[in-house]
Design a protein around this motif. Structure first.
Motif, PDB file in Angstrom:
ATOM      1  N   UNK A   1      -4.601  -2.657   1.402  1.00 19.95           N
ATOM      2  CA  UNK A   1      -4.546  -2.726  -0.188  1.00 19.95           C
ATOM      3  C   UNK A   1      -5.609  -1.867  -0.891  1.00 19.95           C
ATOM      4  N   UNK A   2      -5.041  -1.085  -1.812  1.00 22.95           N
ATOM      5  CA  UNK A   2      -5.769  -0.122  -2.470  1.00 22.95           C
ATOM      6  C   UNK A   2      -6.365   1.174  -1.688  1.00 22.95           C
TER       7      UNK A   2
ATOM      8  N   UNK B   1      -1.309   0.504  -2.449  1.00 22.77           N
ATOM      9  CA  UNK B   1      -1.874   1.775  -2.026  1.00 22.77           C
ATOM     10  C   UNK B   1      -1.180   2.978  -2.568  1.00 22.77           C
ATOM     11  N   UNK B   2      -1.643   4.187  -2.375  1.00 24.68           N
ATOM     12  CA  UNK B   2      -1.431   5.454  -2.578  1.00 24.68           C
ATOM     13  C   UNK B   2      -1.665   6.490  -1.937  1.00 24.68           C
ATOM     14  N   UNK B   3      -1.444   7.643  -2.374  1.00 23.54           N
ATOM     15  CA  UNK B   3      -1.904   8.987  -1.848  1.00 23.54           C
ATOM     16  C   UNK B   3      -3.314   9.528  -2.155  1.00 23.54           C
ATOM     17  N   UNK B   4      -3.946   9.887  -1.455  1.00 29.39           N
ATOM     18  CA  UNK B   4      -5.110  10.557  -1.574  1.00 29.39           C
ATOM     19  C   UNK B   4      -4.727  12.047  -2.214  1.00 29.39           C
TER      20      UNK B   4
ATOM     21  N   UNK C   1      -3.204   5.173  -5.906  1.00 31.58           N
ATOM     22  CA  UNK C   1      -3.621   3.709  -5.622  1.00 31.58           C
ATOM     23  C   UNK C   1      -4.260   3.014  -6.642  1.00 31.58           C
ATOM     24  N   UNK C   2      -4.279   1.573  -6.570  1.00 30.31           N
ATOM     25  CA  UNK C   2      -4.492   0.823  -7.712  1.00 30.31           C
ATOM     26  C   UNK C   2      -6.141   1.043  -7.865  1.00 30.31           C
TER      27      UNK C   2
END
Length: 246
Positions: free
Chosen positions: A102-103, A151-154, A178-179
């Protein structure tokens, strides 16, 4: 209903199938907290004595399954109606990232591992990350699970996809960042490179590593994005063992 001959000519001949990647649009569906909710109200109805049924809609350009156009974050960037139509069609790569925390802002090693196992991401590919977040889409209001902790991309991962020449980058989450992100590195790097961002996609877990993507966004004049209908085309040669949905 009889089979559509045009559909059969395009797909049945080689055994291709379609997977709908679009969430149905309905009142109460998840939206970004600062965006207007999706509203559908009866404007004309048979019960009122009208000759036809018609609904009035109120929605954001970023409602449901949608694209972000460069203008969404980049002053002077292209609006959705100015994106060339050929961007909406072509090969897509689907990176399995269901084990992301998460995140988490996932890094370049995810992309490197995918390429080591499945082959290179090529210029002009759409690249989607399957976090499995679409499983929370229909949770009861206020959709706390979908609207938190995704989650997301850096920034580094987004920068690598810019280098690879991706035409679209997307996921099954509310945002490609990301959140909790406040500087939105993925949005800024991707949209700054004139790359479309796809968000709130569905059924990515039904796809193999590579498939064909068809997307049809609304051509909103000056739009910072647009809702769309999206399908993947699966052909037998590219789909021997589709992944199991989380």
């Amino acid at each position: 209903m009889a089979a559509n001959p045009a559909f059969s000519a395009l797909f049945d001949r080689d055994g291709a199938t379609l997977v709908d990647l679009t969430h149905p649009m309905r009142p109460g569906m998840p939206v970004w907290p600062t965006h207007p909710p999706f509203c559908q109200e009866v404007a004309e109805s048979y019960e009122r004595g009208d000759v036809a049924l018609n609904h009035a809609l109120c929605l954001s350009e970023h409602s449901g399954t949608h694209f972000d156009a460069p203008l969404h974050f980049i002053r002077g960037g292209r609006s959705i109606d100015r994106m060339p139509p050929e961007r909406f069609f072509g090969r897509m790569a689907v990176i399995d990232a269901r084990d992301a925390a998460p995140c988490e802002a996932i890094g370049t090693e995810r992309i490197a591992a995918f390429e080591a196992g499945h082959g290179p991401i090529e210029a002009g590919d759409a690249v989607f990350f399957h976090f499995g977040w679409d499983r929370f889409w229909d949770d009861p209001a206020p959709q706390d699970r979908f609207l938190r902790d995704w989650p997301g991309l850096s920034g580094a991962a987004a920068a690598l996809l810019v280098q690879r020449g991706a035409r679209i980058v997307g996921s099954d989450c509310l945002s490609i960042d990301r959140f909790g992100s406040t500087d939105f590195p993925a949005h800024n790097r991707l949209l700054g490179a004139d790359i479309l961002i796809g968000e709130n996609f569905a059924n990515l877990g039904r796809l193999p590593a590579f498939a064909d993507l068809v997307t049809l966004p609304l051509p909103i004049v000056g739009g910072s994005g647009a809702p769309l209908r999206a399908f993947a085309i699966l052909r037998p040669a590219s789909n021997p063992h589709p992944r199991t949905q989380a």
